[in-house]
Design a protein around this motif. Structure first.
Motif, PDB file in Angstrom:
ATOM      1  N   VAL A  16     -11.167 -27.336   4.774  1.00 27.85           N
ATOM      2  CA  VAL A  16     -10.392 -26.330   5.492  1.00 27.85           C
ATOM      3  C   VAL A  16      -8.980 -26.335   4.927  1.00 27.85           C
ATOM      4  O   VAL A  16      -8.390 -27.398   4.712  1.00 27.85           O
ATOM      5  CB  VAL A  16     -10.359 -26.648   7.003  1.00 27.85           C
ATOM      6  N   ARG A  17      -8.451 -25.150   4.690  1.00 28.34           N
ATOM      7  CA  ARG A  17      -7.061 -25.026   4.247  1.00 28.34           C
ATOM      8  C   ARG A  17      -6.164 -25.163   5.473  1.00 28.34           C
ATOM      9  O   ARG A  17      -6.051 -24.248   6.272  1.00 28.34           O
ATOM     10  CB  ARG A  17      -6.847 -23.676   3.568  1.00 28.34           C
ATOM     11  N   THR A  18      -5.547 -26.311   5.640  1.00 31.71           N
ATOM     12  CA  THR A  18      -4.734 -26.560   6.833  1.00 31.71           C
ATOM     13  C   THR A  18      -3.394 -25.838   6.781  1.00 31.71           C
ATOM     14  O   THR A  18      -2.735 -25.715   7.809  1.00 31.71           O
ATOM     15  CB  THR A  18      -4.500 -28.065   7.034  1.00 31.71           C
ATOM     16  N   ASP A  19      -3.006 -25.351   5.615  1.00 36.49           N
ATOM     17  CA  ASP A  19      -1.776 -24.573   5.546  1.00 36.49           C
ATOM     18  C   ASP A  19      -2.036 -23.098   5.840  1.00 36.49           C
ATOM     19  O   ASP A  19      -1.108 -22.295   5.876  1.00 36.49           O
ATOM     20  CB  ASP A  19      -1.088 -24.737   4.188  1.00 36.49           C
TER      21      ASP A  19
ATOM     22  N   LEU B 239      -0.553 -36.639  11.320  1.00 36.39           N
ATOM     23  CA  LEU B 239       0.769 -36.086  10.997  1.00 36.39           C
ATOM     24  C   LEU B 239       0.688 -35.051   9.877  1.00 36.39           C
ATOM     25  O   LEU B 239       1.387 -34.041   9.902  1.00 36.39           O
ATOM     26  CB  LEU B 239       1.744 -37.204  10.638  1.00 36.39           C
ATOM     27  N   ARG B 240      -0.192 -35.287   8.898  1.00 37.06           N
ATOM     28  CA  ARG B 240      -0.362 -34.311   7.813  1.00 37.06           C
ATOM     29  C   ARG B 240      -0.977 -33.027   8.358  1.00 37.06           C
ATOM     30  O   ARG B 240      -0.526 -31.927   8.040  1.00 37.06           O
ATOM     31  CB  ARG B 240      -1.231 -34.890   6.706  1.00 37.06           C
TER      32      ARG B 240
ATOM     33  N   ALA C  98      -0.334 -27.474  10.215  1.00 32.12           N
ATOM     34  CA  ALA C  98      -0.573 -26.510  11.299  1.00 32.12           C
ATOM     35  C   ALA C  98       0.725 -25.810  11.688  1.00 32.12           C
ATOM     36  O   ALA C  98       0.736 -24.598  11.949  1.00 32.12           O
ATOM     37  CB  ALA C  98      -1.183 -27.213  12.503  1.00 32.12           C
ATOM     38  N   HIS C  99       1.825 -26.560  11.711  1.00 29.92           N
ATOM     39  CA  HIS C  99       3.122 -25.929  11.993  1.00 29.92           C
ATOM     40  C   HIS C  99       3.500 -24.951  10.880  1.00 29.92           C
ATOM     41  O   HIS C  99       4.076 -23.891  11.143  1.00 29.92           O
ATOM     42  CB  HIS C  99       4.211 -26.977  12.204  1.00 29.92           C
ATOM     43  N   ALA C 100       3.169 -25.291   9.637  1.00 24.25           N
ATOM     44  CA  ALA C 100       3.413 -24.360   8.523  1.00 24.25           C
ATOM     45  C   ALA C 100       2.561 -23.096   8.692  1.00 24.25           C
ATOM     46  O   ALA C 100       3.030 -21.988   8.430  1.00 24.25           O
ATOM     47  CB  ALA C 100       3.109 -25.034   7.188  1.00 24.25           C
ATOM     48  N   SER C 101       1.335 -23.253   9.157  1.00 21.14           N
ATOM     49  CA  SER C 101       0.480 -22.091   9.426  1.00 21.14           C
ATOM     50  C   SER C 101       1.069 -21.227  10.529  1.00 21.14           C
ATOM     51  O   SER C 101       1.018 -19.996  10.463  1.00 21.14           O
ATOM     52  CB  SER C 101      -0.927 -22.542   9.848  1.00 21.14           C
ATOM     53  N   ARG C 102       1.620 -21.872  11.538  1.00 19.17           N
ATOM     54  CA  ARG C 102       2.229 -21.120  12.638  1.00 19.17           C
ATOM     55  C   ARG C 102       3.449 -20.349  12.132  1.00 19.17           C
ATOM     56  O   ARG C 102       3.659 -19.193  12.506  1.00 19.17           O
ATOM     57  CB  ARG C 102       2.623 -22.063  13.767  1.00 19.17           C
ATOM     58  N   GLU C 103       4.253 -20.969  11.258  1.00 21.35           N
ATOM     59  CA  GLU C 103       5.421 -20.288  10.702  1.00 21.35           C
ATOM     60  C   GLU C 103       5.013 -19.108   9.814  1.00 21.35           C
ATOM     61  O   GLU C 103       5.715 -18.098   9.777  1.00 21.35           O
ATOM     62  CB  GLU C 103       6.282 -21.269   9.914  1.00 21.35           C
TER      63      GLU C 103
ATOM     64  N   ALA D 248      -2.057 -18.639  15.793  1.00 25.60           N
ATOM     65  CA  ALA D 248      -1.497 -18.065  17.022  1.00 25.60           C
ATOM     66  C   ALA D 248      -0.877 -19.151  17.893  1.00 25.60           C
ATOM     67  O   ALA D 248      -1.274 -20.314  17.837  1.00 25.60           O
ATOM     68  CB  ALA D 248      -2.591 -17.341  17.798  1.00 25.60           C
ATOM     69  N   HIS D 249       0.090 -18.768  18.715  1.00 27.01           N
ATOM     70  CA  HIS D 249       0.761 -19.727  19.583  1.00 27.01           C
ATOM     71  C   HIS D 249      -0.114 -20.179  20.740  1.00 27.01           C
ATOM     72  O   HIS D 249       0.155 -21.184  21.359  1.00 27.01           O
ATOM     73  CB  HIS D 249       2.063 -19.126  20.128  1.00 27.01           C
ATOM     74  N   GLY D 250      -1.187 -19.481  21.039  1.00 29.60           N
ATOM     75  CA  GLY D 250      -2.033 -19.831  22.169  1.00 29.60           C
ATOM     76  C   GLY D 250      -3.083 -20.876  21.853  1.00 29.60           C
ATOM     77  O   GLY D 250      -4.027 -21.047  22.599  1.00 29.60           O
ATOM     78  N   THR D 251      -2.951 -21.578  20.743  1.00 31.23           N
ATOM     79  CA  THR D 251      -3.955 -22.571  20.370  1.00 31.23           C
ATOM     80  C   THR D 251      -3.724 -23.863  21.140  1.00 31.23           C
ATOM     81  O   THR D 251      -2.748 -24.020  21.859  1.00 31.23           O
ATOM     82  CB  THR D 251      -3.899 -22.870  18.862  1.00 31.23           C
TER      83      THR D 251
END
Length: 176
Positions: free
Chosen positions: A90-93, A133-134, A139-144, A149-152
């Protein structure tokens, strides 16, 4: 016809589940003990025949399949979960969903933009904080980027993992 995709190269900064070798070894030992015990009991009680021996081998192999954990590794931008027959990356970014159902405390499901989905046992992330942590940073980079979505369940999961890690640190240090 398109050429086959190249296998992903192992990243020098990839993180791996540190407990996997021990768990895999324990699964092999358990299935081997079952095989040995079943063969000895069968040979002593009824006389060992080929069909019974094959049945013992099949039962032992089934136990190994059930007990063998998935191998989890994370490199920047990707999480790989390697099961016995299937490997999912899975591409986590580029995450689109992070799902941690309330009724199953142990399963975490990640899905990326390509539709690839991988499931990770939460105990693996609790035992390997660097892996978590990675994943969290990606995931935060994906959110940015706007793909996640913020509802996850990311915030709820993050506070749970950090709280469990803090409890473990306090317990190990004798303060908890």
């Amino acid at each position: 016809m398109q050429p086959p995709l190249a296998a992903p190269r192992p990243s020098p900064d990839a993180l791996h589940d540190a407990g996997w070798p021990g768990e895999a070894r324990a699964a092999l030992v358990c299935s081997g003990l079952l095989l040995g015990t079943a063969l000895i009991v069968d040979a002593g009680a009824l006389g060992l025949t080929l069909p019974r021996a094959l049945g013992c081998v099949a039962l032992s192999a089934l136990l190994l399949v059930v007990l063998l954990p998935a191998r989890v590794s994370a490199a920047p931008g990707r999480l790989t979960v390697q099961g016995l027959w299937v490997t999912r990356t899975v591409r986590t970014d580029r995450l689109t969903a992070v799902v941690w159902p309330a009724n199953t405390a142990q399963g975490l499901s990640l899905r990326d933009e390509d539709g690839t989905r991988a499931e990770v046992d939460l105990r693996v992330l609790l035992a390997n904080p660097a892996l978590w942590l990675r994943i969290e940073a990606d995931a935060h980079a994906s959110r940015e980027r706007g793909t996640l979505a913020h509802g996850t369940d990311l915030a709820r999961l993050s506070s749970h993992v950090h709280a469990e890690t803090a409890r473990t640190v306090l317990k190990v240090s004798g303060l908890g």
